[in-house]
Design a protein around this motif. Structure first.
Motif, short mmCIF file in Angstrom:
data_model
loop_
_atom_site.label_atom_id
_atom_site.label_comp_id
_atom_site.label_asym_id
_atom_site.label_seq_id
_atom_site.Cartn_x
_atom_site.Cartn_y
_atom_site.Cartn_z
N PRO A 72 4.09 -5.14 -2.46
CA PRO A 72 4.30 -5.53 -1.24
C PRO A 72 2.85 -5.51 -0.49
O PRO A 72 2.69 -3.92 -0.32
N ASN A 73 2.66 -5.98 0.27
CA ASN A 73 1.71 -6.23 1.11
C ASN A 73 0.00 -5.56 0.76
O ASN A 73 -1.04 -5.46 1.15
N GLN A 74 -0.35 -5.78 -0.88
CA GLN A 74 -0.91 -5.92 -1.32
C GLN A 74 -1.53 -6.93 -1.70
O GLN A 74 -0.22 -7.37 -2.50
N PRO A 75 -2.68 -6.92 -1.89
CA PRO A 75 -3.52 -8.07 -2.40
C PRO A 75 -2.79 -8.19 -4.49
O PRO A 75 -2.38 -6.67 -5.09
N LEU A 76 -2.73 -9.01 -5.01
CA LEU A 76 -2.02 -9.34 -6.67
C LEU A 76 -3.29 -8.63 -7.44
O LEU A 76 -4.42 -9.59 -7.16
N LYS A 77 -3.77 -7.66 -7.89
CA LYS A 77 -5.39 -7.62 -9.05
C LYS A 77 -4.86 -8.75 -9.71
O LYS A 77 -4.21 -8.47 -10.57
#
Lengths: 248, 297
Positions: free
Chosen positions: B136-141
């Motif tokens: 969570p809180n990160q972009p989906l790579k």
């Protein structure tokens, strides 16, 4: 005092609730008369008549049909009785249906054809074979010559072997390159009714599975159509132009 | 209202820069080969001219490079294709904003099929979607593999990002139910594979996937599987009819001996096959009932 007539069935059992056209012939005891099946069964139940079993219901005839279904044509249903025909005098070597020219005289739809009445010959199954046989075995077993159990056994063989063919027809329907066609010639009314839902279900399933491939094929065809159209229009500009369009 | 089974795959969610609508097929279940005379479908290569709506477009616009005819049939004015039974989508065209409304569909099996998970690989970095991959809180790579439900995967696979390289959002793999080992097993013996363990909506899933991918071999394997198993289903349907009336008396339908192995096979049927089984069973059952009615009267 009621006469005891020797009767034989004459009517498709589907119409048993209503008398068919024509008068009931006078019933005089030792003579035979053709009666509708419903009437024959009624008189039989009242012990006023004996029923002459149809020739195809004889064990020898049934055994012959079973033999044909299993050994001679193991993948096809046994054929229905051929249409009555006669050699043409004017054209040697040719034959035509009886009543040939005038189509109103020729009756081809199953329930009213000769092969569905008491006139059905031995060796061919009439359209309503299973129903007639079941009715006669149930209600007139003493008229069948005392070999009811043999007839019953042969009939069950027939039912099973034909049901197996109907099952195999599913595989034929799905086989590629055969166009999904299966011949139902000679299939009886009862078998049709029992298998209708299943066979249609198989056809529908095969259609859905083949849908994607079919769509792709149609799209390709349509693109080719369009390409051809563009090419035609482009043709005004010159050959090179239309070749480019086709190249896409 | 006329009802049609319409299958629509479209990326009508995006208006710019390319508005694209693709109708894969219009079929009427009862008349599969009938071509509808009143429809024509266009693929818009750009937005319609200012002041007009999609509904206003006529054949007069055709020679322009603006759109391409996708199907022979024709759309006149606002069109609603509504469906009742066995239905996929409702499609409305003609609102002022070129909106394609893909409304609900009433076929419960279709809905359940759409919930099947498809393994997808994202092709782009997507902000704020990291929770799909437990970060969570990160972009989906880009390159992350996520199992998406079929309805979402279908949209994302067909829609393109509109970027210069015209990439799609995701690429997909065939789900495990249609994986290589299952297909090989089906090739070996269709009857031995319990399809229900793979997916309760095996064929529905498979036809969807075939729409999306160009897999040729899968189609023929499935077809073979379906008909081979159909024959087996019919056999069991007759037999079960015999068992159910066993208590009543002597005539027990089929005398073909199929042991308890049958039950295992029947447990492995997917939804299509269960319907087929029911049909075959109903046929045999009503035949038997008719035979019994003769005995009574």
């Amino acid at each position: 005092m009621f006469p005891t007539a020797t009767t034989s069935p004459f009517s498709p059992p589907g119409l048993t609730s209503r008398p068919p056209q024509g008068k009931t012939p006078p019933l005089r005891p030792p003579h035979r008369a053709d009666l509708p099946l419903w009437l024959a069964l009624l008189l039989k139940k009242q012990r006023r008549a004996n029923i002459v079993p149809p020739p195809w219901l004889h064990p020898a005839s049934l055994a012959d049909i079973v033999h044909r279904e299993t050994k001679v044509h193991p993948h096809a249903f046994s054929e229905p009785m051929p249409t009555a025909s006669r050699a043409r005098q004017s054209q040697p070597g040719y034959a035509g249906r009886i009543g040939g020219g005038d189509s109103s005289e020729v009756i081809l739809s199953p329930p009213f054809r000769n092969n569905c009445t008491s006139a059905a010959p031995a060796g061919y199954l009439p359209y309503h074979w299973l129903e007639v046989a079941e009715a006669l075995i149930t209600h007139a077993s003493d008229d069948l010559g005392g070999n009811t159990s043999e007839i019953r056994g042969l009939l069950r063989d027939l039912v099973e072997v034909r049901a197996a063919k109907m099952r195999d027809s599913a595989e034929t329907l799905g086989a590629e390159g055969q166009g999904g066609v299966v011949s139902l010639r000679g299939v009886g009314a009862m078998e049709l009714a029992e298998n209708r839902g299943f066979v249609l279900g198989v056809v529908d399933g095969v259609r859905k599975i083949g849908g994607a491939v079919e769509t792709a094929r149609r799209e390709k065809e349509e693109e080719m159509d369009l390409g051809g159209g563009d090419g035609g229009r482009g043709g005004y500009g010159g050959d090179g132009d239309s070749d480019d369009d086709m190249g896409i | 209202m006329q009802t049609w089974d319409v299958k629509l795959v479209g990326s009508g969610l995006r208006r710019e820069p390319r508005w694209k609508l693709r109708l894969l097929s219009v079929t009427i279940p009862s008349l599969p080969h009938l071509k509808l005379p009143q429809f024509r479908l266009y693929e818009l290569l750009s937005g319609p001219p200012a002041g007009t709506s999609v509904a206003d477009l006529t054949e007069a616009h055709c020679p322009s490079r603006m759109f391409r005819v996708l199907s022979k049939p024709k759309i006149q004015g606002p069109v609603e294709v509504g469906l009742a039974v066995g239905v996929s989508f409702i499609l409305c065209i003609g609102s002022p904003h070129y909106r394609v409304v893909i409304m609900s569909y009433y076929d419960i099996d279709s809905i359940l099929t759409d919930a099947e998970k498809i393994p997808c690989t994202f092709q782009l970095d997507i902000p704020d979607l990291g929770y799909l991959d437990n970060t969570p809180n990160q972009p989906l790579k880009a390159g992350t593999k996520v199992n998406l439900p079929l309805w979402l995967a279908e949209m994302l696979v067909i829609a393109n990002t509109g970027g210069p390289d015209n990439k799609t959002f995701v690429t997909f793999d065939l789900p495990r139910a249609l994986g290589n080992d299952v297909v090989q097993a089906l090739k070996a013996d269709p009857r031995a594979v319990p399809l229900r363990d793979q997916s309760a909506h095996f064929y529905g899933l498979a036809t969807h996937m075939m729409d999306l991918s160009e897999e040729q071999e899968l189609g023929s394997v499935l077809r073979k599987t379906f008909v081979t198993r159909a024959a087996e289903i019919s056999l069991h349907a007759r037999k079960v009819g015999g068992v159910s009336t066993k208590g009543k008396g002597k005539e027990e339908g089929s005398n073909l001996g199929i042991g308890g192995a049958g039950e295992e096979f029947l447990r492995g049927l997917d939804e299509w096959e269960r319907k087929l089984f029911r049909k075959a069973h109903d046929g045999a059952k009503s035949g038997k009932e008719w035979m019994d009615s003769i005995k009574k009267n």
